[in-house]
Scaffold this motif. Structure first.
Motif, PDB file in Angstrom:
ATOM      1  N   THR A   1     -10.136 -13.247   7.548  1.00 52.15           N
ATOM      2  CA  THR A   1      -9.102 -14.255   7.725  1.00 52.15           C
ATOM      3  C   THR A   1      -9.311 -14.862   9.102  1.00 52.15           C
ATOM      4  OG1 THR A   1      -7.574 -12.970   6.373  1.00 52.15           O
ATOM      5  CG2 THR A   1      -6.624 -14.700   7.745  1.00 52.15           C
TER       6      THR A   1
ATOM      7  N   GLU B   1       4.128 -13.315  13.646  1.00 50.39           N
ATOM      8  CA  GLU B   1       4.016 -14.241  12.507  1.00 50.39           C
ATOM      9  C   GLU B   1       2.573 -14.347  12.028  1.00 50.39           C
ATOM     10  OE1 GLU B   1       7.701 -17.380  13.345  1.00 50.39           O
ATOM     11  OE2 GLU B   1       5.758 -17.704  14.317  1.00 50.39           O
TER      12      GLU B   1
ATOM     13  N   GLN C   1      -1.754  -9.757   5.007  1.00 52.44           N
ATOM     14  CA  GLN C   1      -1.668  -9.907   3.551  1.00 52.44           C
ATOM     15  C   GLN C   1      -3.047  -9.762   2.897  1.00 52.44           C
ATOM     16  OE1 GLN C   1       0.233 -13.671   2.787  1.00 52.44           O
ATOM     17  NE2 GLN C   1       2.057 -13.145   3.951  1.00 52.44           N
TER      18      GLN C   1
ATOM     19  N   ASP D   1       1.440 -10.946  10.437  1.00 54.89           N
ATOM     20  CA  ASP D   1       2.025 -10.714   9.109  1.00 54.89           C
ATOM     21  C   ASP D   1       1.247 -11.472   8.035  1.00 54.89           C
ATOM     22  OD1 ASP D   1       3.896  -9.073  10.201  1.00 54.89           O
ATOM     23  OD2 ASP D   1       5.532 -10.538  10.171  1.00 54.89           O
ATOM     24  N   GLU D   2       0.819 -12.683   8.368  1.00 51.44           N
ATOM     25  CA  GLU D   2       0.052 -13.448   7.383  1.00 51.44           C
ATOM     26  C   GLU D   2      -1.359 -12.884   7.232  1.00 51.44           C
ATOM     27  OE1 GLU D   2       0.349 -17.667   7.586  1.00 51.44           O
ATOM     28  OE2 GLU D   2      -1.318 -17.985   6.192  1.00 51.44           O
TER      29      GLU D   2
ATOM     30  N   HIS E   1      -7.974 -18.276   4.854  1.00 48.56           N
ATOM     31  CA  HIS E   1      -8.219 -17.003   4.177  1.00 48.56           C
ATOM     32  C   HIS E   1      -9.600 -16.999   3.500  1.00 48.56           C
ATOM     33  CE1 HIS E   1      -3.947 -15.813   4.669  1.00 48.56           C
ATOM     34  NE2 HIS E   1      -3.742 -17.119   4.558  1.00 48.56           N
TER      35      HIS E   1
END
Lengths: 319, 372
Positions: free
Chosen positions: A31, A124, A131, A127-128, A20
């Motif tokens: 990211t 997956e 953020q 989704d990260e 990140h």
């Protein structure tokens, strides 16, 4: 590498890490998703844990509790690759015996033994990544796929980047370009910015330092510039003293990229020994141990060539 | 009855003087068994890649001494991870150990004597490779070779004594010159994981301080009035400035971790330990502090009388071990016998200097600073 798929048919990716708040992998705050598998073997590689397509054992001796107080891993290795060090009592790994089965990692309470790489679905990862969406809006950032060579997982990379676009996230990739053209053609339609490496000009020297020559790489980039005029291409060179820190190389790259208006910049990345510790974690030899970073004067001189070619004053240069 | 008709002798990477003496001893002993002997230069590289430097196996006969360099030590290819370009121009590694075994069989080679062991660069890699080949059915007897004497279970490896003599000679000269000029010489010698060479040569050359990996050193305990400080390359030093980090690291190298073992720094480059230590000591003394790295120079001396004997002892013992049916043995001189150790016994870690052993106690008894 054959694409593995989740039960719903979506491709699975072998992910090394999701990093990140990166500021050197494209515009804005980004990211960066690092994928495993590479088709080059650059001697200066700062991500040796990304080369192998399979998960690999990593051992950080600094985190090991020691066999006197722990030692839970020792009986778990089917190859007897783990032992106690007589010098400091910590675990010692014989990587030549290790088969990367990972049996030892589950028992390690301090995570000194862990695996580099794990399989993830597109959802997956997204989704990260999502953020951090607030940072992308403010900074003009987004998702960057890096590696390894992210184009060696073309089905997963294409699905991931397409999914990012659907969620309103801009995309970038970092590539060295040593892949079949079909892989590149599958992924690039979903990419906004391509950071691509021009490591060495001479094919023989490219092969000596990177394991393969650069003929197909240059052919791929030429086809990409032509086929995808709306993508922002940014050329990059990791500057290694004595290897490619010469003006001839920089001029050759400029001659290659400047005819194409969609190649908007050329960045130089001074070599640092960022990955050196990880060679120890993996039990490998780092061949550039006696190389030092390029000096500031050399970098300034090479950057001046680029500024001149792009018709800008040094102060106009971006980050 | 062993069924052996032809054997090969080869050496792992890491030059030591006098390898041709080992080849000569193996040849003489093997010929007495009626066996043929061939030398494989650069390990197994020529059999995996015929284009490499060393070329085809060279037949050896008893009598004239084989030329120096017959067992060249430029081996680079791990048969279990051979790098290659596929038809797509992509680089990958593959296990070609079966192809190697087939190539050895095609040459009529029934067993291998491998002069291998610790390496400053690749550790116990070569010994592990021959152990894995032995597991696949190739009879192998390993003759221990190590400058640093760090092979577990082997107190007398071939090559250490010659290196010790040369290191002592170099240290003595550097120490004399430093004392005479009022300087402090910080001399790094090979010793990534074990301090035998540094400690033994330092004792022999009259060093004022000796720093070895087995005894983490606190720089504040060193005597800045010294003239000769000997430091092993893998010495663990405390009291040095911490390594720096920068923000680009995370972007370009996501799992890089600058953290080192708490309170200590480990240096990986030849000469880096001496330079770091000299820099720190320079802050403690107005005298000029000079870092020196011996590195490969310690391998450049003459073959010592002891290593000449070891070449004969291990050469004959290797043939005797094959006659006795050994298929995965590491030889170790343990006077008056030569033992055939199981190879795995040496693969789990280095032979290190006992902190309470005679050498350390001798150094302390002489007032030599060990930094602890």
């Amino acid at each position: 590498m054959q694409t593995r798929r989740a039960p719903d048919g979506s491709p699975l990716g072998m992910v090394l890490n999701i990093q990140h708040f990166c500021t050197n992998d494209g515009p804005g705050i980004r990211t960066t998703v690092f994928l495993k598998f590479c088709s080059l073997r650059c001697k200066w590689c700062s991500n040796p844990e990304s080369i192998n397509p399979r998960p690999e054992l990593a051992y950080k001796a600094a985190d090991c509790i020691g066999t006197k107080d722990c030692g839970l891993c020792l009986p778990l290795c089917p190859e007897q690759a783990l032992s106690a060090s007589a010098a400091d009592g910590k675990v010692r790994v014989n990587y030549d015996l290790c088969t990367d089965c990972g049996a030892c990692t589950a028992a390690c309470p301090s995570k000194a033994l862990s695996m580099f790489g794990h399989e993830m679905t597109v959802a997956e990862v997204l989704d990260e990544v999502e953020q951090d969406a607030g940072f992308y809006t403010e900074s003009g950032g987004g998702l960057t796929l890096s590696g390894g060579e992210c184009l060696l997982q073309p089905d997963f990379s294409a699905a991931l980047l397409e999914g990012a676009h659907r969620r309103g996230i801009t995309t970038a990739i970092e590539t060295a370009g040593n892949v079949p053209w079909e892989f590149m053609a599958k992924v690039l339609p979903h990419v906004d910015t391509v950071l691509h490496d021009h490591k060495l000009t001479d094919p023989a020297r490219h092969k000596a330092w990177c394991g393969a020559d650069n003929r197909r790489i240059l052919d791929n980039f030429r086809r990409a510039y032509e086929a995808f005029p709306d993508i922002r291409f940014i050329a990059r060179t990791p500057v290694i003293p004595g290897v490619n820190d010469d003006e001839d190389h920089i001029r050759a790259v400029l001659a290659f990229i400047r005819p194409w208006p969609n190649v908007v910049d050329y960045e130089l990345l001074p070599y640092f020994r960022y990955g050196e510790a990880k060679y120890d974690y993996l039990g490998r030899v780092y061949e550039l141990r006696d190389f030092d970073p390029p000096d500031a004067a050399t970098m300034a001189g090479l950057r001046a060539l680029i500024d001149e070619a792009f018709g800008r004053a040094p102060a106009d240069r971006g980050a | 009855m062993t069924g052996i008709r032809r054997i090969a002798i080869t050496a792992g990477s890491g030059f030591v003087p006098g390898l041709e003496l080992v080849a000569a001893a193996v040849t003489r002993a093997a010929t007495r068994q009626g066996w043929q002997v061939v030398a494989l230069g650069d390990g197994f590289d020529p059999l995996l890649d015929p284009g490499t430097r060393a070329g085809a196996p060279v037949p050896l006969v008893p009598g004239p001494m084989p030329p120096a360099g017959i067992l060249s030590t430029g081996a680079r290819i791990d048969p279990f991870h051979v790098r290659q370009l596929d038809a797509e121009g992509m680089v990958s590694e593959s296990d070609r150990s079966d192809a190697l075994l087939a190539a050895l069989a095609a040459q009529g080679i029934d067993a291998v004597v491998a002069v291998v062991g610790g390496s400053a660069v690749t550790g116990l890699h070569a010994l592990t490779v021959v152990w894995k080949l032995a597991r696949k059915g190739l009879p192998v007897v390993a003759i221990p070779k190590s400058v640093e004497a760090d092979i577990a279970g082997v107190a007398w490896p071939f090559g250490h004594d010659s290196a010790l003599a040369e290191t002592t000679r170099l240290l003595s000269g550097i120490g004399r010159a430093a004392r005479d000029a009022g300087r402090l010489a910080v001399v790094e010698v090979p010793g990534a994981e074990a301090g035998w060479l540094a400690l033994q040569a330092g004792l022999a050359a009259g060093a004022d301080a000796i720093l070895i990996p087995e005894l983490p050193a606190d720089l504040s305990r060193l005597d800045s009035g010294a003239a000769l400080v000997v430091v092993a390359g893998g010495a663990r030093l405390t009291g040095l400035p911490a390594a720096t980090d920068d923000p680009m690291r995370a972007s370009l190298s996501p799992l890089s971790d600058p953290a080192r073992p708490a309170g200590a720094q480990v240096f990986d480059r030849a000469g880096a330990t001496a330079r770091a230590l000299a820099g720190a000591l320079q802050r403690q003394t107005p005298r000029e502090v000079v870092p020196v790295s011996l590195a490969a120079l310690v391998r450049g001396g003459e073959v010592s009388a002891q290593d000449r004997q070891l070449a004969a002892i291990y050469g004959v013992a290797a043939v005797e071990a094959l006659v006795a049916g050994e298929v995965a043995a590491l030889l170790s001189l343990d006077p008056p016998a030569v033992c055939a150790l199981p190879m795995p016994s040496a693969l789990t870690g280095p032979r290190t200097v006992p902190p309470d052993g005679a050498l350390v106690r001798t150094a302390r008894g002489l007032g030599i600073r060990l930094g602890d």
